[in-house]
Design an enzyme around this catalytic site. Structure first.
Site: not given
Ligand code: CA
Length: 422
Positions: A133, A140, A206, A240
């Protein structure tokens, strides 16, 4: 131009207006029809096309692909054929379903190889080997940095020098439609002296995209930014799921663990990088200049619209975010070059997620953490209720699509309903 991308091609199969799946898309997935084993398929309009059967009928004969590649639980073996072959398959499908095609026998086709999307089950398309990830959207990273640390120094010193990432959990990646149980864990409420245990109170989504690796490397080998696209087979939508209270307490010093590993939801159709080729755009200017192994040439970002909806158990849904993949500061080629620069080997089926994709405006923030600013500004729902984070019974739906010159290449959706903690 990639043949299958020709915007003028029309299919003899009907494609509803505004469909994510015109004949220019030709994504790949795994489906299961009643009393049949899982198979590789593609989709045009709402028609699912059984590629194992197309192969049995001899339409790919000259490409010499073993039968087992298509009668398969996952796309891994298909991707491992390499881009020369998978591109040829995509071009051939385009040819077979082209209105002007003379290659097919319509009866043979419709009786044996076509299914309505409503009558099949879509399965997890990839046997995910490892999941990485990234954290590649500057907006963000800034938002989270400002909330959790210091608004004046929201980005940590390394952020503009390397695509920050961590190793995620592959076993809990699930297909769209799979319900998610609210995770339980430790958290430390503000002003408490000791941690408490229980269901997460701050469950979040997410909004991410993930790319799928279709070519492996040997241990010690590196992949340059120029070579990277040969290793990226395609992309999926990626939610996510994150438990912010668990995450905030556990993440120092080694990063996220149980606050993330309970589930990630992906969309069923892997849209090839080839299909996205017409939607390339320049990325944001990177300043300071990056180290040479992260330099790249050409347009490596994609103009890909993204949205997130919350659908409560009853009543109307609400779109809480509209973002775009083009906002990414670090592109996929840089991510892959960075991933392998230490000699870490890649496997076919590795999945790399982008990190939450937020834009500059509030309506483009890609998580409830940012949208509500950690609960300070709740979202009002059509039924009058409020959301600071995600409630039990809510379904979170991610959508993604590229659109230009009358061609729309979409990803369908990645949806997941939140059930109470087990
Ligand atoms: Ca993430």
């Amino acid at each position: 131009m990639i043949k299958a991308n020709n915007p003028k091609t029309q299919s003899w199969l009907d494609v509803p207006e505004g469909s994510d799946f015109p004949i220019q898309n030709i994504p790949f997935g795994i489906f299961k029809a009643k009393r049949q084993s899982p198979r590789v398929c593609t989709r045009i309009g709402d028609h699912v096309i059984d590629l194992a059967k197309v192969n049995d009928l001899g339409y790919f004969a000259d490409l010499e692909i073993p039968k087992a590649v298509f009668r398969n639980d996952f796309l891994n073996d298909f991707m491992a054929l390499g881009k020369t072959k998978t591109r040829a398959v995509r071009d051939r499908i385009s040819e077979l379903f082209n209105k002007r095609s003379r290659k097919w026998n319509a009866r043979e086709m419709s009786e044996h190889i076509l299914y309505d999307i409503e009558e099949v089950e879509m399965l997890l398309p990839i046997e995910v080997r490892d999941y990485t990830d990234f954290y590649s959207s500057m907006e963000h990273a800034k938002n989270v940095g400002a909330m959790f640390r210091d608004p004046k120094n929201a980005l940590l010193p390394n952020w503009k020098h390397l695509p920050v990432g961590y190793h995620g959990r592959a076993s809990s990646i699930v297909i769209s439609g799979t319900p998610i149980h609210r995770p339980k864990g430790q958290s430390k409420p503000k002003d408490a002296t000791k941690p408490v245990f229980g269901p997460s109170k701050l469950l979040d989504f997410e909004l991410e995209m993930a790319f799928v690796v279709g070519k492996s490397t040997e241990l010690g080998e590196t992949v340059s930014t120029a070579q990277a696209e040969d290793y990226i087979f395609g992309m999926v939508l990626f939610n996510d799921w994150s438990a912010r209270d668990i995450q905030a307490w556990e993440y120092v010093p080694l990063g996220p663990f149980l606050g993330k590993s309970f589930a990630s939801t992906i969309s069923p159709w892997v849209v090839t990088l080839d299909a996205m080729d017409p939607f390339r755009v320049k990325g944001p200017k990177q300043s300071p200049k990056v180290l040479s192994y992260l330099e790249y040439e050409g347009e490596k970002n994609y103009d890909l619209n993204l949205s997130v909806e919350i659908q409560p158990e009853e009543g109307k849904s609400k779109t809480v975010c509209k973002s775009n993949f083009k906002y990414m500061y670090w592109n996929m080629c840089q991510q892959l070059a960075h991933h392998t620069i230490n000699g870490c080997n890649l496997n076919v089926g590795d999945m790399c997620a982008s990190g939450t994709i937020s834009g500059k405006n509030k309506n483009s923030f890609g998580s409830m953490l940012e949208i509500t600013w950690r609960g300070a500004n709740p979202v009002s729902m059509p039924d009058g209720s409020e959301r600071k984070f995600i409630n039990d019974g809510d379904t979170v739906i991610l959508k993604g699509w590229c659109e230009k010159n009358g061609v729309r290449i979409g990803f369908g959706e990645a949806s997941g309903k939140v059930l109470p903690a087990k």
